[in-house]
Write a protein that holds these residues in place. Structure first.
Motif, PDB file in Angstrom:
ATOM      1  N   ASP A   1       0.838  -1.194   0.000  1.00 58.84           N
ATOM      2  CA  ASP A   1       0.000   0.000   0.000  1.00 58.84           C
ATOM      3  C   ASP A   1       0.877   1.250   0.000  1.00 58.84           C
ATOM      4  O   ASP A   1       1.984   1.253   0.548  1.00 58.84           O
ATOM      5  CB  ASP A   1      -0.905   0.025   1.236  1.00 58.84           C
ATOM      6  CG  ASP A   1      -2.054  -0.955   1.142  1.00 58.84           C
ATOM      7  OD1 ASP A   1      -2.321  -1.446   0.025  1.00 58.84           O
ATOM      8  OD2 ASP A   1      -2.685  -1.233   2.178  1.00 58.84           O
TER       9      ASP A   1
ATOM     10  N   THR B   1      -3.328   7.680  -5.447  1.00 59.48           N
ATOM     11  CA  THR B   1      -3.827   6.688  -6.396  1.00 59.48           C
ATOM     12  C   THR B   1      -4.794   5.744  -5.683  1.00 59.48           C
ATOM     13  O   THR B   1      -5.076   5.894  -4.488  1.00 59.48           O
ATOM     14  CB  THR B   1      -2.664   5.863  -6.981  1.00 59.48           C
ATOM     15  OG1 THR B   1      -2.146   4.988  -5.959  1.00 59.48           O
ATOM     16  CG2 THR B   1      -1.543   6.769  -7.498  1.00 59.48           C
ATOM     17  N   ASP B   2      -5.262   4.750  -6.412  1.00 57.16           N
ATOM     18  CA  ASP B   2      -6.126   3.737  -5.813  1.00 57.16           C
ATOM     19  C   ASP B   2      -5.398   2.927  -4.741  1.00 57.16           C
ATOM     20  O   ASP B   2      -6.049   2.299  -3.894  1.00 57.16           O
ATOM     21  CB  ASP B   2      -6.666   2.792  -6.886  1.00 57.16           C
ATOM     22  CG  ASP B   2      -7.661   3.473  -7.820  1.00 57.16           C
ATOM     23  OD1 ASP B   2      -8.173   4.547  -7.438  1.00 57.16           O
ATOM     24  OD2 ASP B   2      -7.902   2.947  -8.924  1.00 57.16           O
ATOM     25  N   ARG B   3      -4.050   2.924  -4.799  1.00 54.72           N
ATOM     26  CA  ARG B   3      -3.267   2.172  -3.825  1.00 54.72           C
ATOM     27  C   ARG B   3      -2.909   2.995  -2.586  1.00 54.72           C
ATOM     28  O   ARG B   3      -2.373   2.455  -1.624  1.00 54.72           O
ATOM     29  CB  ARG B   3      -1.962   1.662  -4.463  1.00 54.72           C
ATOM     30  CG  ARG B   3      -2.155   0.644  -5.568  1.00 54.72           C
ATOM     31  CD  ARG B   3      -2.916  -0.599  -5.074  1.00 54.72           C
ATOM     32  NE  ARG B   3      -2.317  -1.212  -3.895  1.00 54.72           N
ATOM     33  CZ  ARG B   3      -1.345  -2.108  -3.937  1.00 54.72           C
ATOM     34  NH1 ARG B   3      -0.868  -2.518  -5.108  1.00 54.72           N
ATOM     35  NH2 ARG B   3      -0.866  -2.632  -2.825  1.00 54.72           N
TER      36      ARG B   3
ATOM     37  N   ARG C   1      -3.223   4.619   0.864  1.00 56.65           N
ATOM     38  CA  ARG C   1      -4.031   4.335   2.048  1.00 56.65           C
ATOM     39  C   ARG C   1      -3.832   5.351   3.157  1.00 56.65           C
ATOM     40  O   ARG C   1      -4.748   5.580   3.964  1.00 56.65           O
ATOM     41  CB  ARG C   1      -3.705   2.926   2.584  1.00 56.65           C
ATOM     42  CG  ARG C   1      -4.202   1.804   1.694  1.00 56.65           C
ATOM     43  CD  ARG C   1      -5.728   1.799   1.628  1.00 56.65           C
ATOM     44  NE  ARG C   1      -6.233   0.788   0.698  1.00 56.65           N
ATOM     45  CZ  ARG C   1      -6.483   1.009  -0.584  1.00 56.65           C
ATOM     46  NH1 ARG C   1      -6.282   2.222  -1.090  1.00 56.65           N
ATOM     47  NH2 ARG C   1      -6.924   0.056  -1.361  1.00 56.65           N
TER      48      ARG C   1
ATOM     49  N   HIS D   1     -11.010   6.456   0.729  1.00 53.30           N
ATOM     50  CA  HIS D   1     -10.172   5.313   1.107  1.00 53.30           C
ATOM     51  C   HIS D   1      -8.810   5.739   1.662  1.00 53.30           C
ATOM     52  O   HIS D   1      -7.970   4.886   1.977  1.00 53.30           O
ATOM     53  CB  HIS D   1      -9.960   4.386  -0.094  1.00 53.30           C
ATOM     54  CG  HIS D   1      -9.132   4.963  -1.205  1.00 53.30           C
ATOM     55  ND1 HIS D   1      -9.694   5.619  -2.271  1.00 53.30           N
ATOM     56  CD2 HIS D   1      -7.796   4.994  -1.402  1.00 53.30           C
ATOM     57  CE1 HIS D   1      -8.736   6.018  -3.098  1.00 53.30           C
ATOM     58  NE2 HIS D   1      -7.571   5.645  -2.579  1.00 53.30           N
TER      59      HIS D   1
END
Length: 367
Positions: A112, A155-157, A159, A189
């Motif tokens: 992550d 990004t989507d990664r 966290r 997220h």
């Protein structure tokens, strides 16, 4: 093929460099044969601990045979009243560093991403990498975090984002509007840790109180400490404030008894010591002005700071200047580990300490 103990460690641990704290006074005096040295390296309160906190810690000595209240009920009640939050929103830690560790352990899986600003507090990297996170470092703007660039790095990664306001070691800070806009722009997220370790020193009218945003942003945690303005660095006491669900998750992960009896008692008493906070804030403001003026007289660039320190550019590799100051009994902090090889971070001291620094600094520069 034989394995070394290093081969058995996780990749994250193998990639870490040890944190480099400020040189202790005892070490300097032992190595250089110097007496009466002063330490302006670790952003400690030069007035010492809160007198109320110190008295409470001494009284708590009678209970050191007993385990502390692991939940810190009394301190949480005092914090909740002082901060206008609920006790269930609080997480206590062995210094605010433990709060940072808990966030990393709770929300990072291996691989992550963690977004940080260049020149961010070194422990942000340590806790992220040790949890298996991949650190994405965003170049700074004017020595501070570039919030639009940090948003673009998400990004989507992603966290976790760690962001200090004001920042250590640069002393830079973000105004309320720009920081709020940054938080509003983030996807749900991403957990944001807003480190406000130096917030009590800041007098700027547009400096935000991150606690006011917790109701709007359930993914936000604000970390604070008793190590700075309250003068309890040696007792290691910090805390995080978040939404009740986030605090519950972190408290599930938190190990028992990490905050000792002396720290719990001292923190509760120090929180009410308004006179100590007032004196420390006034002394710091005077010291910041004094050091800034001295830098200007000496022709040294510096980063304007709202913390209790200033990062000074000595115009050359700072190592020899640091060593020259050590030989004159003055400990400051070289910032080469932060990628700032020409800078020294100088903590604001008492008037006497500042005069000794200002007498030694031109000599160290000349030498």
């Amino acid at each position: 093929m034989s394995l070394s103990i290093r081969d058995l460690a996780t990749p994250g641990v193998r990639a870490l460099q040890p944190y480099q704290p400020g040189k202790p006074l005892s070490e300097l005096e032992r190595e250089y044969g110097i007496r009466d040295a002063i330490k302006l390296a670790s952003n400690e309160n030069p007035l010492g601990p809160s007198p109320l906190g110190l008295a409470a810690a001494r009284q708590a000595l009678d209970e050191v045979a007993l385990y502390p209240d692991s939940h810190g009920f009394a301190l949480k009640q005092a914090l909740a009243a002082a901060l206008a939050v609920e006790p269930g929103q609080l997480v206590l830690g062995n210094g605010s560093n433990e709060i940072l560790q808990l966030v990393a352990r709770a929300f990072l899986n291996p691989g992550d991403e963690v977004v940080l600003a260049q020149y961010a507090f070194a422990i942000f990297t340590t806790v992220s990498v040790s949890a298996g996170g991949r650190v994405v470092t965003v170049p700074a703007r004017d020595w501070g975090a570039d919030l639009p660039a940090m948003r673009a790095a998400v990004t989507d990664r992603t966290r976790v984002i760690f962001l200090a306001n004001p920042n250590n070691p640069t002393g830079t800070w973000h105004r309320a509007a720009e920081l709020r806009a940054f938080l509003e722009s983030l996807p749900p997220h991403v957990v944001v840790v807003l480190d406000e370790a130096y917030c009590e020193y800041v007098s700027e009218p547009d400096y935000p109180n991150g606690l006011a945003w917790l109701a709007q942003f359930p993914n936000l945690l604000v970390s604070r400490t008793f190590s700075k303005i309250y003068g309890l660095a040696g007792l290691r006491l910090g805390y995080g404030v978040a939404s009740a669900p986030m605090a519950d998750l972190l408290n599930r992960l938190r190990e028992p008894f990490t905050v000792n009896n002396l720290a719990l008692a001292a923190g509760e008493a120090a929180l009410a010591d308004e006179e100590h906070v007032r004196r420390a804030r006034e002394l710091n403001a005077q010291g910041l002005a004094l050091l800034a003026a001295a830098c200007e007289r000496l022709g040294l660039a510096y980063i304007p700071s709202v913390g209790n320190f200033i990062a000074v550019d000595v115009g050359r590799p700072a190592g020899p200047v640091y060593e020259a100051l050590l030989r004159r009994g003055v400990i400051v902090r070289p910032l080469a580990p932060y990628g700032m090889p020409n800078h020294l971070r100088i903590t604001i001291g008492t008037p006497a300490q500042m005069q000794r620094l200002l007498a030694a600094l031109p000599q160290a520069l000349g030498g």
